[in-house]
Design a protein around this motif. Structure first.
Motif, PDB file in Angstrom:
ATOM      1  N   GLU A  63      54.513  98.362  88.132  1.00  0.00           N
ATOM      2  CA  GLU A  63      55.438  98.151  89.249  1.00  0.00           C
ATOM      3  C   GLU A  63      54.742  98.360  90.588  1.00  0.00           C
ATOM      4  O   GLU A  63      54.959  97.606  91.546  1.00  0.00           O
ATOM      5  N   GLY A 119      56.607  89.430  81.237  1.00  0.00           N
ATOM      6  CA  GLY A 119      56.582  90.286  80.063  1.00  0.00           C
ATOM      7  C   GLY A 119      56.251  89.482  78.813  1.00  0.00           C
ATOM      8  O   GLY A 119      56.933  88.495  78.519  1.00  0.00           O
ATOM      9  N   ARG A 167      54.138 101.387  82.881  1.00  0.00           N
ATOM     10  CA  ARG A 167      55.198 100.699  83.637  1.00  0.00           C
ATOM     11  C   ARG A 167      55.149 101.046  85.116  1.00  0.00           C
ATOM     12  O   ARG A 167      55.257 100.161  85.978  1.00  0.00           O
ATOM     13  N   GLY A 175      52.769  98.500  78.842  1.00  0.00           N
ATOM     14  CA  GLY A 175      53.318  98.472  80.197  1.00  0.00           C
ATOM     15  C   GLY A 175      54.819  98.574  80.277  1.00  0.00           C
ATOM     16  O   GLY A 175      55.401  98.334  81.343  1.00  0.00           O
ATOM     17  N   THR A 176      55.478  98.935  79.175  1.00  0.00           N
ATOM     18  CA  THR A 176      56.946  98.959  79.188  1.00  0.00           C
ATOM     19  C   THR A 176      57.528 100.346  79.446  1.00  0.00           C
ATOM     20  O   THR A 176      58.739 100.498  79.539  1.00  0.00           O
ATOM     21  N   SER A 177      56.673 101.360  79.538  1.00  0.00           N
ATOM     22  CA  SER A 177      57.194 102.708  79.770  1.00  0.00           C
ATOM     23  C   SER A 177      56.089 103.573  80.370  1.00  0.00           C
ATOM     24  O   SER A 177      54.908 103.195  80.390  1.00  0.00           O
ATOM     25  N   VAL A 203      52.942  92.389  81.814  1.00  0.00           N
ATOM     26  CA  VAL A 203      53.068  93.608  81.014  1.00  0.00           C
ATOM     27  C   VAL A 203      53.285  93.213  79.558  1.00  0.00           C
ATOM     28  O   VAL A 203      53.952  92.219  79.261  1.00  0.00           O
ATOM     29  N   ILE A 248      62.339  95.008  82.357  1.00  0.00           N
ATOM     30  CA  ILE A 248      61.355  95.068  83.435  1.00  0.00           C
ATOM     31  C   ILE A 248      61.335  93.781  84.241  1.00  0.00           C
ATOM     32  O   ILE A 248      61.328  93.791  85.476  1.00  0.00           O
TER      33      ILE A 248
END
Length: 251
Positions: free
Chosen positions: A23, A54, A19, A13-15, A34, A45
């Motif tokens: 969002e 996170g 992501r 979920g970081t990119s 995430v 994030i």
């Protein structure tokens, strides 16, 4: 899947799609967790959206997954949605001298085993919830592959088949099983050039359309598929597989 009031965990979920989806779901008043390997991105994030959580996760490390499950079970026992999104993609030239399948093994480890392991780890918690959902990110390339990404496409074909069986087995619990099948989207999945490739669909536009499909419950057989990708999805059935394959793989 309802799009508000959930507690959602998104791997990868970081990119990219993970992501953007995190969002969008966070903005619908969901509690969103995430996960990813890079702490700096997790910090970035959560700084932008303080209510988002996170947590680190390395799917290659069983101990990392065990720590995550314990932490989520303690802090977020209402978890009812798992989005297994983590994935990698690499080209492979199987005609090249020295080709040894190393990249293929890495893709299988993340795209297949990673999804299986994270699903197995969180399934006991999801079984306790009402309105539970498991969503995994497949690809439109599961149905007609790009030959220069052989193992990536095959890994997504595996997920499509596996999710079909999972959906059937969980039908009486019940846990909804969804398959996200993106087209070519402006992310860095295959490298920085993809994020600005004009042939790729804009990331925000893609997520807007996905959220619309979720809102309308428009996912026949659990598949979240854009209208533009249906010819590829049904190419085998419609007798157009050879022409669609040739368009994707010129020469």
């Amino acid at each position: 899947m309802k799009t508000t009031g959930n507690t959602i965990l998104i791997t990868g979920g970081t990119s990219g799609i993970g992501r953007a989806l995190a969002e969008a779901l966070h903005d619908r008043t969901n509690t969103v967790i995430v996960t990813g390997r890079r702490q700096a991105l997790l910090d970035e994030i959560t700084a932008a959206r303080p209510r988002m959580v996170g947590l680190p996760l390395d799917l290659d490390d069983p101990a990392s997954l065990a720590r995550l499950v314990a932490l989520v079970s303690e802090r977020f026992p209402t978890l009812n949605v798992l989005v297994a999104n983590a994935g990698i993609s690499r080209t492979e030239d199987m005609t090249a001298p020295g080709w040894d399948g190393t990249n293929a093994e890495a893709i299988v480890a993340t795209n297949i085993l990673g999804v299986l392991h994270v699903t197995a780890a969180f399934l006991p918690l999801l079984k306790q919830r009402k309105n539970a959902t498991i969503m995994a990110t497949s690809s439109a390339l599961a149905f007609v592959p790009r030959a220069d990404f052989p193992t990536y496409c095959a890994s997504k074909a595996f997920l499509h088949s596996w999710l079909t069986s999972l959906r059937h087995q969980l039908r009486t619990i019940p846990i909804e099983v969804l398959e996200l099948s993106p087209p070519y989207v402006q992310t860095e999945l295959t490298g920085a050039q993809q994020a600005s490739d004009p042939r790729a669909m804009a990331l925000n536009e893609y997520v807007v359309q996905v959220m619309d499909l979720l809102d309308r419950g428009d996912h026949f057989r659990g598949e979240l598929l854009l209208e533009r990708d249906k010819p590829r999805r049904w190419a085998e059935r419609d007798g157009s597989f050879d022409s669609v394959f040739a368009a994707l793989n010129p020469g």
